[in-house]
Design a protein around this motif. Structure first.
Motif, PDB file in Angstrom:
ATOM      1  N   ASP A 164       0.833  -1.209   0.000  1.00  0.00           N
ATOM      2  CA  ASP A 164       0.000   0.000   0.000  1.00  0.00           C
ATOM      3  C   ASP A 164       0.865   1.256   0.000  1.00  0.00           C
ATOM      4  O   ASP A 164       0.517   2.266  -0.614  1.00  0.00           O
ATOM      5  N   LEU A 165       1.987   1.194   0.713  1.00  0.00           N
ATOM      6  CA  LEU A 165       2.895   2.342   0.773  1.00  0.00           C
ATOM      7  C   LEU A 165       3.424   2.692  -0.612  1.00  0.00           C
ATOM      8  O   LEU A 165       3.436   3.869  -0.993  1.00  0.00           O
ATOM      9  N   ARG A 182       0.633   4.238  -2.720  1.00  0.00           N
ATOM     10  CA  ARG A 182       0.347   5.610  -2.256  1.00  0.00           C
ATOM     11  C   ARG A 182       1.460   6.569  -2.683  1.00  0.00           C
ATOM     12  O   ARG A 182       1.198   7.683  -3.164  1.00  0.00           O
ATOM     13  N   SER A 183       2.690   6.132  -2.509  1.00  0.00           N
ATOM     14  CA  SER A 183       3.835   6.978  -2.870  1.00  0.00           C
ATOM     15  C   SER A 183       3.817   7.315  -4.350  1.00  0.00           C
ATOM     16  O   SER A 183       4.060   8.471  -4.740  1.00  0.00           O
ATOM     17  N   ARG A 236       1.260   7.426  -6.360  1.00  0.00           N
ATOM     18  CA  ARG A 236       0.179   8.375  -6.660  1.00  0.00           C
ATOM     19  C   ARG A 236       0.561   9.789  -6.226  1.00  0.00           C
ATOM     20  O   ARG A 236       0.378  10.754  -6.976  1.00  0.00           O
ATOM     21  N   LEU A 237       1.081   9.921  -5.021  1.00  0.00           N
ATOM     22  CA  LEU A 237       1.455  11.247  -4.531  1.00  0.00           C
ATOM     23  C   LEU A 237       2.571  11.847  -5.384  1.00  0.00           C
ATOM     24  O   LEU A 237       2.539  13.026  -5.739  1.00  0.00           O
ATOM     25  N   THR A 246       7.830   8.861   2.445  1.00  0.00           N
ATOM     26  CA  THR A 246       6.616   8.255   2.989  1.00  0.00           C
ATOM     27  C   THR A 246       6.995   6.976   3.727  1.00  0.00           C
ATOM     28  O   THR A 246       8.057   6.403   3.489  1.00  0.00           O
ATOM     29  N   HIS A 266       1.009   5.199   9.278  1.00  0.00           N
ATOM     30  CA  HIS A 266       1.395   5.703   7.961  1.00  0.00           C
ATOM     31  C   HIS A 266       1.704   7.187   8.059  1.00  0.00           C
ATOM     32  O   HIS A 266       0.912   7.963   8.639  1.00  0.00           O
ATOM     33  N   ASP A 320       3.371  10.678   5.848  1.00  0.00           N
ATOM     34  CA  ASP A 320       3.825  11.306   4.609  1.00  0.00           C
ATOM     35  C   ASP A 320       4.539  12.609   4.940  1.00  0.00           C
ATOM     36  O   ASP A 320       4.004  13.441   5.687  1.00  0.00           O
ATOM     37  N   SER A 355      -3.252   3.605   5.119  1.00  0.00           N
ATOM     38  CA  SER A 355      -2.580   4.274   4.006  1.00  0.00           C
ATOM     39  C   SER A 355      -3.514   5.274   3.335  1.00  0.00           C
ATOM     40  O   SER A 355      -3.121   6.405   3.016  1.00  0.00           O
ATOM     41  N   ASP A 356      -4.754   4.882   3.119  1.00  0.00           N
ATOM     42  CA  ASP A 356      -5.718   5.783   2.485  1.00  0.00           C
ATOM     43  C   ASP A 356      -5.954   7.029   3.324  1.00  0.00           C
ATOM     44  O   ASP A 356      -6.088   8.138   2.794  1.00  0.00           O
ATOM     45  N   GLU A 403      -2.937   9.404   3.028  1.00  0.00           N
ATOM     46  CA  GLU A 403      -2.957  10.068   1.717  1.00  0.00           C
ATOM     47  C   GLU A 403      -4.041  11.141   1.669  1.00  0.00           C
ATOM     48  O   GLU A 403      -3.797  12.263   1.191  1.00  0.00           O
TER      49      GLU A 403
END
Length: 678
Positions: free
Chosen positions: A8-9, A12-13, A15-16, A30, A119, A121, A192-193, A196
């Motif tokens: 998931d990390l 997410r990374s 996408r960011l 992250t 999580h 960021d 994670s969601d 984010e």
């Protein structure tokens, strides 16, 4: 990868990192925490996966993660001896790694490990840094976010900053993140969601507030005479100035350049406050590590002549170097690394745009992107308040941090042609393409020039992305087309270092069958074309004051008299003597001029495929498919010459090993006695 938290990390990374509003290239980090089975004890153990040093969120993969045991990382609180021992803590991270540990942990590892959240960021969005660098950033944080986001005063990244953020989160259970003064944002979440979503909420909320509340002209009113030139005039002036600027920026070490004339840059330079703001420099550590603490700014209006602009740039460069040396001397102590060079990495030219520099095209481009981020930050901060970056002493502590020095020391050794920019004509196929491929493999940035633009671009794409190679159209017999190709090269990479005159064609005909048009065509492409390319490239090489190489792909036919090729052989002899003439003339500028005399290159050759091969085979009374073997058998070494053999010779001529060689012709013919040089 089996752990869902780590998977998931990475998602997410990516996408960011894919959206520049969230963070810039290699900016931020992250993390995720989760349970794994200890392979030694068989017991569950809490691990943290965090982006490693030097990685990029947008392209992060499993190999870019550092993997640490959370219990051992948090146990470091007991041995932390204070701010004077920050560097020791980074070294201590190695003792908290799980298994092989993955990537090297970054300085921000403590921020992620000490904060009590699954999580975390840490990002560098323009909107967040605008609040972080505003003079009243703390008050703005409360106004914009209420108690959901907490202000953290500037502190250099490290273990203490991790402790600070952990304490703030514990004291503010309703908070989802914080604004780090002078730096960026940090957000967290149980999933994670959630992390984010919290990061994006902070970024978007800050951007919306700036948009709604900014004063109309954050950079001041338009400055008379400093507006953007029209596109054609702007690019022409940029191309004229680029070699000079690259030469100045390469005083201490060779640099590759990148040119940007985006609206953000041109609007900034057209406004009255740009000199004050440029002098304040950047603030976020990720920014000034790539841009230096401040840019060099040409203080002339857009309409200033090329000559006046060059003269002033040279004066400003001398002043910039003295100012940077003084900055270093004011802040350095006995433990500081040696000065890394006093030349600017960002040069701003009103009405024209921005020139950015780095050891590679990618680092030059990224430096420019970071300065555009800095402009956006200044716009936001000035629009709400006033821009107040961290002070120079803090900037110096980060720029000349021992940890930064260690990161630089871990960089791979540069390839032999790193930072060199090559233009190869006729490079979409055959010998030219092989040369371009070899030069790129040795670290050069390559411009593939060819009569067929589509083929040139396709050949460039095979070599790599636009940070490595580009394709341009070039009819070398037309001076306007040659100038356009050289301008494109200069605007793409900052200048030129290596020019290969390879474009050619041949018509195999007996004297009585050779027409005036046959003669003119071959002389226009090879003799005249080489002259035009060398003449206009030499202007760039001389303006840069960095020396350089011009290489002619001539032929054994320049000295060997064979049947049925009078026009081709005569023009090759012309090229061969151009080598000698230009070597004598350009040597005072440090420019080496050399030639290569190949035997007939059949395999992969555009010339042979276009009919020359069939004609030569007919001349010698053999089948065309046997021509390569025929040429090989008439040589001393009995070896066929292929494009890569010629490319090898080009590399040797422009390498450091032949730094004192000019006016030379190298035979690449497997030994043709009749073509021996005398």
């Amino acid at each position: 990868m089996t752990n869902q938290a780590a998977a998931d990390l990475i998602a997410r990374s990516n996408r960011l990192g894919a959206d520049p509003k969230n963070t810039n290239y290699a900016g931020g980090n992250t993390s995720a925490k989760g349970l794994e089975t200890d392979p030694v004890t068989g017991e569950p153990v809490e691990l943290m996966w965090v982006k490693g040093s030097g990685g990029d969120l947008g392209t992060l993969t499993e190999s870019g993660l550092a993997v640490l045991r959370v219990d051992r990382l948090r146990a470091l609180e007991g041995v932390y001896a204070g701010l004077d021992h920050e560097d020791e803590m980074v070294a201590a991270f190695d003792y908290t790694l799980h298994g092989k540990g993955g990537a090297a942990p970054s300085i921000d590892t403590a921020m992620h490990g000490l904060v009590d959240a699954a999580h975390v960021d840490h990002l560098h969005p323009d909107s967040g840094i605008a609040i972080a660098t505003a003079a009243d950033g703390e008050a703005l944080t409360t106004t914009i976010f209420g108690d959901k986001v907490v202000w953290v005063p500037w502190r250099r990244p490290g273990f203490q900053l991790g402790l600070d953020i952990a304490a703030i989160k514990a004291a503010n259970p309703g908070a989802i993140g914080c604004i780090l003064g002078g730096h960026g944002i940090t957000a967290w979440g149980d999933t994670s969601d959630e992390a984010e979503a919290n990061s994006l909420w902070i970024i978007d909320t800050a951007a919306a507030y700036i948009e709604a509340n900014s004063k109309p002209e954050p950079f001041g009113l338009a400055l008379d005479g400093f507006g953007a030139l029209q596109p054609a005039e702007r690019l022409a002036k940029a191309a004229a100035l680029a070699p000079v600027i690259r030469g100045l920026a390469s005083t201490d070490m060779p640099m590759v350049g990148h040119f940007t004339d985006s609206a953000e840059v041109l609007d900034f330079l057209a406004a009255s406050e740009h000199p004050r703001l440029a002098a304040l420099g950047t603030s976020c550590p990720d920014h000034f590590l790539r841009t230096k603490v401040k840019p060099m700014l040409l203080d002339l209006p857009a309409g200033a002549s090329i000559e006046d602009s060059i003269a002033r740039l040279e004066e400003l460069h001398t002043a910039y170097r003295a100012d940077y040396q003084a900055y270093y001397d004011r802040n350095a102590d006995a433990e500081s690394p040696a000065i890394r060079g006093a030349d600017p990495l960002i040069v701003l030219v009103p009405g024209v745009g921005m020139f950015s520099f780095g050891a590679t095209k990618q680092t030059a481009r990224v430096a420019g992107e970071f300065y555009v981020n800095a402009i956006n930050v200044m716009r936001g901060a000035e629009g709400l308040s006033s821009y107040a970056p961290i002070d120079e002493a803090e900037k110096f502590r980060i720029e000349y941090w021992a940890l930064e020095e260690a990161k630089l020391a871990r960089m791979p050794k540069p390839k032999p042609l790193a930072s060199r920019i090559a233009l190869v004509t006729g490079a979409a196929s055959g010998i030219g393409k092989a040369i371009a491929v070899r030069l790129a493999a040795e670290g050069a940035c390559v411009v593939i020039a060819d009569l067929d633009l589509a083929k040139a671009q396709a050949a460039a794409a095979e070599i790599g992305n636009a940070d490595v190679a580009i394709g341009v159209a070039a009819d070398v017999s037309n001076e306007a087309a040659v100038l356009a190709a050289i301008d494109a090269a200069v605007l793409a990479f900052g200048g030129l270092d290596l020019v290969v005159n390879n474009a050619g064609l041949s018509l195999s005909k007996a004297l009585l069958d050779t027409t005036e048009a046959d003669w003119d065509l071959q002389h226009n492409v090879m003799a005249k074309g080489s002259f035009l390319v060398s003449k206009n490239a030499a202007r760039v090489l001389i303006a840069q004051k960095l020396g350089g190489d011009i290489i002619y792909i001539s032929s054994k036919n320049s000295v060997f008299a064979g049947p049925n090729n009078v026009a081709y052989s005569a023009t090759k002899a012309d090229q061969a003597h151009q080598v000698r003439l230009l070597a004598a003339e350009l040597g005072e500028h440090g420019i080496k001029v050399n030639g290569i005399n190949p035997d007939g290159v059949v395999r992969g050759s555009g010339i042979f495929a276009s009919g020359w091969g069939a004609n030569r085979a007919a001349t010698y009374g053999i089948d065309e498919e046997d021509l390569g073997a025929f040429y090989a058998q008439r040589t001393i070494l009995k070896r066929e010459v292929v494009p890569e053999n010629v490319a090898n010779a080009v590399f040797v001529l422009c390498s450091a090993d032949l730094s004192h060689t000019t006016g030379l012709h190298i035979p690449v013919d497997a030994g043709v006695a009749a073509a021996f040089l005398r």
